[in-house]
Design a protein around this motif. Structure first.
Motif, PDB file in Angstrom:
ATOM      1  N   UNK A   1       0.802  -1.086   0.035  1.00  0.00           N
ATOM      2  CA  UNK A   1       0.049  -0.062  -0.026  1.00  0.00           C
ATOM      3  C   UNK A   1       0.912   1.264   0.106  1.00  0.00           C
TER       4      UNK A   1
ATOM      5  N   UNK B   1      -4.877  -1.926   9.822  1.00  0.00           N
ATOM      6  CA  UNK B   1      -5.900  -2.041   8.907  1.00  0.00           C
ATOM      7  C   UNK B   1      -5.741  -3.349   8.314  1.00  0.00           C
ATOM      8  N   UNK B   2      -6.796  -3.897   7.614  1.00  0.00           N
ATOM      9  CA  UNK B   2      -6.715  -5.242   7.040  1.00  0.00           C
ATOM     10  C   UNK B   2      -6.104  -5.039   5.782  1.00  0.00           C
ATOM     11  N   UNK B   3      -5.074  -5.754   5.550  1.00  0.00           N
ATOM     12  CA  UNK B   3      -4.075  -5.682   4.432  1.00  0.00           C
ATOM     13  C   UNK B   3      -4.431  -6.708   3.145  1.00  0.00           C
ATOM     14  N   UNK B   4      -4.601  -6.105   2.211  1.00  0.00           N
ATOM     15  CA  UNK B   4      -5.140  -7.181   1.161  1.00  0.00           C
ATOM     16  C   UNK B   4      -4.083  -7.053  -0.060  1.00  0.00           C
ATOM     17  N   UNK B   5      -2.975  -6.405   0.457  1.00  0.00           N
ATOM     18  CA  UNK B   5      -2.048  -6.484  -0.713  1.00  0.00           C
ATOM     19  C   UNK B   5      -1.053  -7.673  -0.897  1.00  0.00           C
TER      20      UNK B   5
END
Ligand code: NA
Ligand code: NA
Lengths: 769, 141, 115, 90, 130, 157, 504
Positions: free
Chosen positions: D30, D86-90
């Protein structure tokens, strides 16, 4: 005076709750004063009307709509008015006793009086629309009365059925009446009757006639709408006696009679009446004979009488109309009486099933005598008025201009059956071996017998001296139905003629049938049960079920809860409609002339495209958010490049804050996952591409069109001189079009309040407290 | 991970007054150059957002002293108040009124309902954004 | 350039509608943002694009010399941007609350209120 | 002379936008995307400056000032998101 | 004459931007990309603004350009610091050529304590923000 | 003292930005600055005198610009050439700066210079952790940073 | 200068802002709610009076000449809508005193209510197409916030659909405004009307008109664009449902009436035929939707859709009589539908449920409440002599006059099915015995003293009285509708009133 006469029932209904508190158990007697007075009032009109004069009383209501409270009294309406108020008097007295101590007695009287007023309004209205108003009111009050025992699910079901059929017919009738208004250009029965328009030659005639017939047939329980009437017997007996035999069900017949002289002239009218009338007569007679509940028996015999009346209007000769009026009066008298007597039996024995009664002669002698007389009238035996009416009926059918033999056969057959029915009603309960009934029977109280007694007495007097009613009102009634002056010359005895022979045959065959009833009954019951599966009532239930099924199917398909589907439909409709319109009204035109742009402008466009595509296809949620930020920058660059610095600044600020908000909020949300199937994705993509393509085509078309110059030159010229500002956009925002901006800050405020309450006011918190 | 840094805290304190001042500048000058109440309000809001990111929602509330909701209400009332003078003088709603207030020395200070309105917009925007940000941040905590 | 932008805006509509049709509520929000940008750009482009002539009366001048960009659509878009932003802020918080309350971000699982 | 330079600058800025966008799409983290976003903001500033010269309208400078004062907030927002796990989606 | 200076400033500014952009694409990890992008980007913007100020040769414009430069000098490093820090602590992978990491060894991920390594040495007292 | 400093600065900035140099305008700027600072009054740490700092500031700016260009070119070279010459790493840099404002400015200036990036300050505020791109000669780098810090502190103190 | 034209917007806006300022004092907000809505009604009546006397009222905002300013315009239709807004506003304000949960009051219920009314009033009065968009958004955001106030799960689910579909509608609206402006260069509706109708080849105007039709059709909940309504209207607390039911969709209908009589009359054969079939299918799908429901408010919600069909029918037929019918229908429906929702709220209060299976016995215990239900219910079903009968009668008559027999048949069938639905509610809620599984009927039996009980009944009685008056004393109402329709059929009057000497 007439207006007061019609509306007095409503006014008194309003006073019932108070009166009930004062009058207590004598409420029936007190309230009956009103119909008694009304009877006297209508009776006082007899001399005028029988003199061949019609009364017309006019009151304004909604002149713009052609609605007025005009009333017309002629022979027909006077006969009806007298029946309504006269029988009403006794019904109110009777009900006070029949429903003594009932917790809802006051409510009963409220509705009953409202009904009476509606019925009076119906028969007296001269205005077609006002007529319809009262017509619908009788349906609603009838509904309330059928469902009087409202905690009983069966009663509610029957009430709904009655309402659904009559109100449905009413709606059709409304269309018919409107068409009639179109045809005649008049809202008034009296004008329509007086005019010599050839209504049946008008283009709307067929539609109007069919609509009126359907309306009348539903109300008057003609085949195939007859099924609701027996079910209406769920109502308390006074209601059955009054609404479902003597008055309301005759409203349809009244309408047919009222319009007969104007609508006649076309085969459609008279053949329909004859056919459905005869069919109803026969069906009613058969079903009456094959039923066991005393109220059902009487109800079906009412159906039969209604059929007879309809048939007679259809025959339409002078004799037939005379017969019509006589049957009408005779039936109201004996059927009102018989219902009240049946109520007395039910009240005293605790059962309605005639197979469970017998030998009541001993315990209820007075009831038995009155019942006997009324049954004679029902069976059409001398010296009662029923006999006079039936003889006339036979005679007019014999002389019918068409279908004479068919009608005669039906008339005789039903006459035979009705003799047997009379036996069922009178002989079965009162004679034969005594049976144990749920209650120990003894004679009904005075209040319950006075009505039947008087009505039967009248039937007897009219039978013996038929010239009495004839001279007073029947002649006038016949004249109004027939359309020209008629002298009826009624008599009990006409010598031995074909009708008399037919009567004799009927009596004989009917007696035999009555004797055979015990044996036949199980078979008939089985036949009826089988028939009910295919009959019109089954059709009604199938219709209702069908509606529910279609409704739930439609809800499953359309209102299925899936936002995607809703949006898909919206998009398809929006762009399908506009695309089609563009194609047909303007034409598609693709334009690929990009020569007036600079390369860096294409660079910005490319950035927007790339950011949009990436935001849409990426599996990374935050990548998508960042990409949306880039999109915002791209849009801002377009604004800046094309001379809108304020927009550029705003766009950039808003974009930054949007990203911040998204980041604040996304914190709690899960990552992207592909929830939909590939098929759904392709479908959605196709739709989305379609929408975008149409939007592009619309824009391309619109870009070439500028019909008028913008009004902006005014702002440009006057911004500094009149509004003292050099930033014209800002001057527009805060001065020229300040109201927009005022609205806009309230939008902001609303968003703030909405967000605040959503974040701070949680459902959980409320449930705790 | 470890949150809040000394550097951000200090920088926020240095940058924030600049932003606030610039926001007022944008507000007052908006009638003649790019800017105006809306843009000014957004910049002012950015200043407080920066502060909120550095010091948290609670401190920002304290800094503002009055609740963002009241700022919003004040903004809306200012906006409405700018309509009143016109009504008072019998003109159509929202008719701009200009007053020139003589200043000591030469020159006039131009006051107008338009300015009052723009201030209303400024406050409304500020109040709204602070409501968003503070309530959202508080809900995280 | 207007022609070019017509295609770009068409693409924006396509993307926004595609995203709004997805089942994930986060994608829905992305779609909403793109949609408001598309509508704003549409007004801007359809009213006609003018290069390098912002509707400002320059310092010292008291009127506009020559043509300037049409200020009216700019004012409209400014209002529209603000409104879109307000609505979006609301929508974003709404989906978060919906996610918290319903416990899923799958729109297909949010159909209790219909049927 | 200046006209040519301006056109060259437009071209260079377009290239810069393109490259920055490529990094934004690629990530991988991010933070990388945010850095790209910040760079795009800077390029927009450059663009605004050139445009002001190109059109002779100095008012566009205000756009640049606003960017300088506020654009970095997005970065701070993203950083805050990361810091708070925060939710990491990377 | 001033046109030439303006052109040079603009081109120089744009060159920094392109440099930053190439750097951000080419460089191998987050911190190195930031070395290229944040600073060069800011540098490019500053040079462009200098060009603008020169071009208009107007005190008001110049003042605004200076204001811009001051603002960008204040905000750009903060943004860089915040992102770099957040990126570093959320564990982005550093380039394999990274030679040393004196922060990692002094950071205790459990207690989130970041020690200076000088605690045992005498030094000035820790002044706290008031 | 610091309040007055900022206030005057803000007032001047106002006058400069609005482009009209009148006494009224300066007063207006003073007022608005006052409002802006009023909001912050509890948060801003006190600072002492500042009059001496202007010449030092000029000297610093010249130095800084030189460093800026120099290191920018160095980064540019590495970015533009296909082979990496860089030798990145994180170093701990002991700070002389002690107040918040000093630390912030030092770290910001270091961050602004290409090739170095301030990551964090230790909890006891004595060490600044810096990501550096060229650690070929770490001592030289540390010396350069020391000088930078020194010049900043001279301006600020 | 006509202050009465400005006050219907200014009063609720001010009340909204003041309520926001008095956030902490609920008592003050409550008092203000009743006063402000009362004033709104008074202003509406004043406006109606002036409009009837003067024909059209026009105020140019900011004293700039039309078409450059935003104008507020009141014709009889506008004045009617404002009066109705006042009536509904007052009714809801009083009802809310009793029905609104404490938590909602603390979180902005009253300011939201005022601003919703302001948005509605603004939409009714504005003569500017973009300003209409702004008021739509005011109304929409107020409704968003009211819809979600309370934060229940159902509210969230419903709101997502409501918000998304309405935002799509707004985007289409905005695009349409942009396209229209690009073509005619003006935003003033009178000016647009005059210009559009002097165009030789109006094909593109028709295309844009369809964008407006779709957008307003979504707001009006017409087929097949109504999905958001049944998905959401039953989810908020009942006063909000009632407010929405009465006013929100009618704003969409009003907008359709406005633009498709004033502006887009260049291709009536095409546009109004589309409206006609939309109207028919709206009636039908709405009423069938209701037939499948067994929840008080859901049934009512679907009937909103169905009744919208009748109103659209009035517009689609586009004859003077049809417009009279449509206007009459709008008046009738706003009052009746609001009232039905209010009654549903009372039964909910008594028995704690909206599910028909959990309700019953109300007729036995509360006969007067039953009567109060019957009046609007039967009116909705078109039973004479209540308001709904005359409304339906005029529309049916107009469609017969236009020889639209299929439509007439549908309208009549829908009338019957409406009656069926109302009777379903009546039978289940009022007639049926209280089901055995309902354990707490203490309120129904009067064992629990209710808070502010009068506030539940005053508005219901008042609205029922309105229904009776429209039915029994309908002539003045009919004349109003007739005047309104007459003005709608003669857009030239509107154009002249707004543009004065400038009109061609
Ligand atoms: Na155009
Ligand atoms: Na550096």
């Amino acid at each position: 005076m007439m207006l007061l006469a019609v509306l007095s029932g409503f006014l008194l209904a309003l006073a019932v709750p108070a009166l009930h508190r004062v009058a207590g158990r004598h409420i029936g007697w007190v309230l009956a004063l009103l119909p008694a007075l009304l009877t006297a009032y209508f009776a006082s009109l007899i001399p005028t009307i029988s003199g061949g004069e019609n009364l017309l009383i006019q009151n304004q209501w909604m002149p713009g709509l052609g609605v007025s409270l005009d009333f017309m009294v002629d022979g027909l309406s006077l006969v009806f008015a007298l029946l309504i108020s006269g029988i009403g008097t006794f019904i109110l007295i009777y009900a006070g006793s029949y429903l003594k101590g009932h917790k809802d007695l006051a409510r009963f009287y409220v509705i009953m009086l409202s009904f009476m007023a509606s019925m009076l309004g119906l028969v007296l209205s001269d205005n077609l629309i006002t007529f319809f108003v009262f017509w619908e009111l009788t349906s609603i009050t009838s509904y309330m009365l059928i469902g009087f025992n409202h905690e009983d699910a069966e009663a509610r079901k029957c009430a709904l059925q009655g309402l659904f059929v009559t109100a449905g017919g009413g709606l059709v009738l409304m269309a018919g009446l409107i068409l009639l208004i179109f045809i005649t250009g008049s809202y008034s029965f009296s004008e329509i009757l007086a005019s010599d328009l050839a209504i049946h030659e008008h283009g709307y005639y067929t539609a109007a006639a069919v609509c009126v017939l359907i309306g009348a047939f539903t109300k008057s329980a003609q085949v195939p709408f007859h099924f609701w009437l027996p079910n209406a017997m769920a109502a308390p007996t006074p209601v059955s006696a009054y609404l479902h035999s003597a008055t309301m069900v005759k409203a349809g017949v009244y309408l047919l009679a009222r319009l007969n002289s104007s609508m006649d002239g076309d085969a459609l009218w008279s053949y329909s009446l004859m056919f459905f009338g005869a069919a109803t007569m026969l069906t009613g007679a058969y079903l009456a004979f094959s039923s066991t509940g005393i109220k059902k028996v009487l109800a079906y015999s009412t159906v039969m009488a209604l059929g007879t009346l309809t048939m007679l209007i259809g025959v339409g000769t002078e004799k037939a109309i005379i017969a019509f009026v006589c049957v009408l009066v005779a039936h109201s008298l004996y059927k009102g009486a018989l219902f009240m007597l049946a109520g007395a039996l039910d009240h005293e024995t605790g059962t309605k099933d005639i197979t469970k009664m017998g030998g009541l002669w001993h315990s209820m002698p007075r009831t038995a005598i009155i019942t006997g007389l009324a049954a004679l009238s029902l069976a059409g035996l001398p010296p009662l008025f029923g006999f006079v009416a039936k003889e006339l009926m036979f005679e007019s059918v014999l002389n019918s201009p068409s279908w004479s033999w068919g009608l005669l056969a039906a008339a005789v057959a039903s006459s035979i059956l009705v003799v047997a029915v009379a036996g069922l009603v009178f002989l079965k309960p009162f004679f034969g071996p005594a049976r144990t009934t749920p209650k120990q029977p003894h004679d009904a109280p005075f209040a319950m017998l006075i009505g039947p007694a008087v009505l039967t007495l009248l039937a007897l007097i009219f039978g013996v001296a038929p010239f009495l009613p004839a001279t007073f009102v029947l002649d006038a009634a016949v004249s109004s139905v027939y359309g020209s002056g008629v002298q009826t010359a009624l008599a009990l005895w006409h010598g031995v003629n074909i009708p008399l022979i037919l009567s004799g045959v009927s009596l004989l065959a009917g007696s035999l049938l009555f004797i055979a009833w015990q044996g036949l009954h199980p078979t008939l019951h089985a036949v009826n049960t089988a028939g009910s599966r295919v009959g019109p009532e089954a059709g009604y239930f199938r219709f209702m079920l069908g509606i529910t099924q279609i409704a739930s199917w439609q809800t499953r398909v359309l209102q299925n809860g899936v936002l995607g589907v809703y949006l898909l439909i919206l998009v398809l409709v929006t762009f399908g409609l506009t695309g089609y319109t563009l194609l047909t009204r303007h034409g598609f035109q693709l334009d690929f002339d990009f020569s007036n742009g600079y390369f860096y402008e294409f660079g910005i466009a490319l950035l927007i495209v790339a950011a949009t595509v990436f935001a849409s296809v990426t599996r990374s949620r935050l990548g998508s958010v960042a990409s949306v930020g880039v999109l915002g920058f791209g849009v801002a660059l377009i604004f800046i490049h094309f001379s809108a610095p304020d927009l550029g600044i705003t766009q950039l600020l808003v974009e930054t804050l949007t990203v911040i908000l998204l980041v604040l909020v996304l914190f709690k949300l899960p990552p992207f996952v592909n929830l939909s199937s590939p098929w759904e994705r392709y479908r959605d993509l196709t739709v989305a591409v379609f929408a975008g393509a149409i939007m592009t085509l619309i824009m391309l078309a619109a870009l070439d069109i500028q019909y008028f110059d913008s009004i902006s030159s005014y702002y440009i010229e006057n911004s500094y001189g009149l509004a003292f500002g050099k930033n014209i956009v800002n001057v527009i925002l805060v001065d020229f079009r300040q109201l927009d901006t005022l609205g806009e800050i309230f939008v902001l405020g609303l968003a703030a309040m909405g967000v605040y309450s959503m974040v701070k006011l949680r459902a959980e918190d409320q449930h705790k407290s | 991970m470890k949150t809040n840094t000394l550097i951000l805290h200090t920088a926020a304190l240095a940058i924030m007054p600049l932003q606030l001042m610039f926001s007022i500048f944008l507000l007052l000058r908006g009638h003649d150059e790019p800017g105006g109440g809306f843009i000014g309000g957004l910049v002012a809001a950015s200043a407080f957002v920066l502060y909120a990111f550095a010091f948290g929602a609670e401190s920002t509330r304290k800094l503002l002293r009055i609740s963002p909701r009241d700022i919003l209400a004040a903004g809306l009332l200012f906006g409405l108040a700018s309509t009143i003078p016109a009504l008072w003088s019998g003109q159509a709603m929202l008719t701009a009124q200009w007053w020139e207030v003589p200043l000591p020395g030469e020159g006039y200070l131009k006051l107008s309902t338009v300015l009052i309105f723009d201030i209303g917009v400024y406050l409304a925007v500020l109040g709204t954004l602070m409501t968003f940000v503070i309530s959202l941040m508080e809900s995280e905590e | 350039m207007e022609t070019m932008m017509a295609y770009v805006i068409g693409l924006l509509f396509t993307a926004s509608i595609y995203m709004m049709l997805r089942r994930s509520i986060v994608k829905l929000v992305i779609g909403l943002i793109i949609l408001s940008n598309a509508a704003n750009l549409l007004i801007f482009v359809v009213a006609g694009l003018t290069r390098g002539a912002p509707p400002l009366i320059l310092e010292g001048a008291s009127e506009i010399a020559g043509t300037v960009a049409d200020p009216l659509p700019q004012a409209l878009i400014l209002t529209a941007i603000v409104i879109a932003f307000s609505v979006l802020a609301f929508a974003v918080v709404l989906i978060r609350r919906a996610y918290e309350v319903v416990g899923t971000d799958d729109l297909d699982k949010m159909k209790d209120t219909d049927t | 002379m200046l006209g040519i330079a301006i056109n060259i600058v437009y071209l260079m800025l377009s290239l810069a936008l393109l490259f920055a966008f490529i990094r934004l799409t690629r990530g991988p983290s991010l933070a990388d995307r945010v850095v790209a976003l910040e760079l795009i903001a800077s390029v927009v500033v450059g663009y605004v400056g050139v445009h002001a010269i190109d059109t002779g309208v100095s008012s566009f400078l205000d756009v640049a000032i606003v960017i300088s004062l506020t654009a970095f907030l997005a970065a701070i927002g993203f950083a805050r998101f990361l810091e708070r796990g925060g939710v990491k989606d990377e | 004459m001033s046109e030439i200076f303006v052109s040079i400033l603009l081109l120089a500014g744009a060159s920094f931007m392109v440099l930053a952009a190439i750097g951000i694409v080419r460089l191998p990890d987050l911190p190195t990309r930031m070395h290229a992008s944040t600073k060069a980007g800011a540098m490019g913007a500053i040079l462009t603004m200098a060009g603008v100020a020169l071009h208009f040769s107007d005190s008001a414009v110049a003042a605004r350009a200076i204001a811009f430069i001051v603002f960008i000098l204040l905000t750009a490093p903060i943004a860089a610091h915040v992102i770099g820090r957040a990126g570093y602590f959320t564990g982005i992978t550093l380039w394999s050529g990274t030679t040393k990491d004196e922060l990692r060894e002094r950071y205790d991920p459990d207690s989130h304590k970041l020690s200076s390594g000088l605690e045992n040495k005498t030094g000035r007292a820790v002044s706290s923000r008031d | 003292m610091i309040g007055l400093f900022w206030n005057v600065l803000l007032a001047i900035a106002w006058v400069v930005l609005s482009g009209s140099v009148t006494a009224m305008n300066l007063l207006a700027g003073f007022c608005f600055g006052y409002i802006a600072l009023m909001v912050l009054q509890n948060q801003v740490p006190a600072l002492k005198g500042y009059s001496r700092r202007i010449p030092r500031l000029v000297a610093f700016l010249v130095f800084f610009l030189k460093e800026l260009v120099k290191s920018n070119l160095r980064v540019a070279y590495d970015v533009a050439t296909p082979v990496w010459h860089m030798k990145p790493g994180v170093i701990a840099f002991p700070l002389e700066a002690s107040t918040d404002m000093e630390i912030m400015f030092v770290s910001s200036v270091i961050s602004l210079t290409p090739g170095t990036l301030s990551l964090d300050v230790s909890d006891d505020r004595r060490v600044l952790f810096i990501h550096a791109m060229f650690l070929q000669d770490e001592e030289q780098l540390r010396n350069d940073l020391k000088e930078l810090e020194h010049r900043i502190l001279k301006v600020m103190r | 200068m006509n202050p009465e034209l400005v006050l219907p917007i200014l009063i609720p806006l001010t009340a909204g802002a003041l309520s926001l300022a008095f956030w902490r004092s609920i008592t003050l907000q409550r008092v203000l709610a009743v006063i402000a809505t009362g004033l709104l009604l008074a202003a509406g009546i004043w406006l109606m009076h002036s409009t009837i006397e003067q024909g059209f009222l026009v105020v140019e905002m900011g004293s700039w000449p039309a078409p450059f300013s935003i104008v507020l315009v009141s014709d009889v239709l506008g004045a009617i809508m404002i009066v109705l807004t006042g009536i509904i506003g007052l009714a809801i304000a009083i009802y809310s005193l009793a029905s609104t949960p404490k938590g909602h009051e603390k979180f902005g219920y009253y300011p939201l209510m005022h601003l919703l009314l302001a948005g509605v009033a603004g939409a009714f009065l504005t003569g500017d197409i973009f300003n209409l968009f702004v008021w739509f958004e005011v109304m929409l955001l107020a409704s968003f916030a009211l819809l979600t106030l309370g934060g229940e799960r159902a509210q969230m689910e419903g709101a997502i659909k409501y918000v998304t579909l309405n935002l799509f509608s707004s985007a289409i609206f905005l695009s349409a405004v942009g396209l229209l402006y690009g073509m005619v260069g003006t935003l003033n509706m009178a000016d647009i009307a005059q210009k559009v109708n002097s165009v030789d080849d109006p094909g593109m105007v028709t295309v844009v008109s369809l964008l407006f039709m779709v957008s307003f059709g979504i707001k009006a909940a017409a087929f097949p664009l109504f999905f958001w309504l049944p998905a959401s209207y039953h989810t908020p607390q009942v006063a909000v449902s009632a407010l929405f039911a009465g006013l929100l969709t009618k704003v969409g209908v009003y907008a359709l009436y406005r633009v498709f009589t004033l502006i887009f009359t260049q291709d009536v054969g095409y546009t109004h035929t589309i409206l006609l079939w939309a109207a028919a299918l709206t009636m039908l799908t709405g009423v069938l939707g209701a037939a499948a429901q067994f929840e008080f408010r859901r049934i009512l919600s679907f009937h909103i859709v169905s009744q919208i069909g009748y109103m659209l029918l009035g517009l689609a037929l586009f004859t003077p009589l049809a417009l009279i019918g449509g206007v009459f229908y709008i008046m009738h429906h706003i009052i009746v539908k609001t009232n039905l929702f209010l009654v549903s709220g009372i039964t909910y209060r008594l028995l704690g449920s909206y599910e028909l299976k959990d309700l019953g016995g109300v007729y036995r215990q509360r006969p007067y409440l039953a009567l109060l239900f019957l009046i609007p219910a039967l009116s909705l079903a078109g039973i004479p002599p209540l308001s709904g009968f005359f409304a339906k009668f005029i529309v049916v008559r107009a469609s017969l006059e236009a020889s639209e027999y299929v439509i007439t048949a549908i309208a009549l069938l829908v009338g019957l099915l409406t009656l069926y639905s109302m009777i379903k509610i009546w039978a289940e809620v009022f007639w049926k015995k209280l089901p055995d599984h309902v354990t707490d009927a203490s309120r129904l039996n009067g064992e629990v003293k209710e808070r502010n009980n009068w506030a539940y009944y005053v508005p219901v009685v008042g609205l029922a009285a309105c229904t009776l008056v429209i039915g029994l004393y309908g002539q003045p109402i009919y004349i109003l509708a007739e005047t309104a329709a007459d003005q709608l059929m003669n857009p030239q009057l509107y154009i002249e009133a707004v543009l004065g000497g400038q009109s061609k």
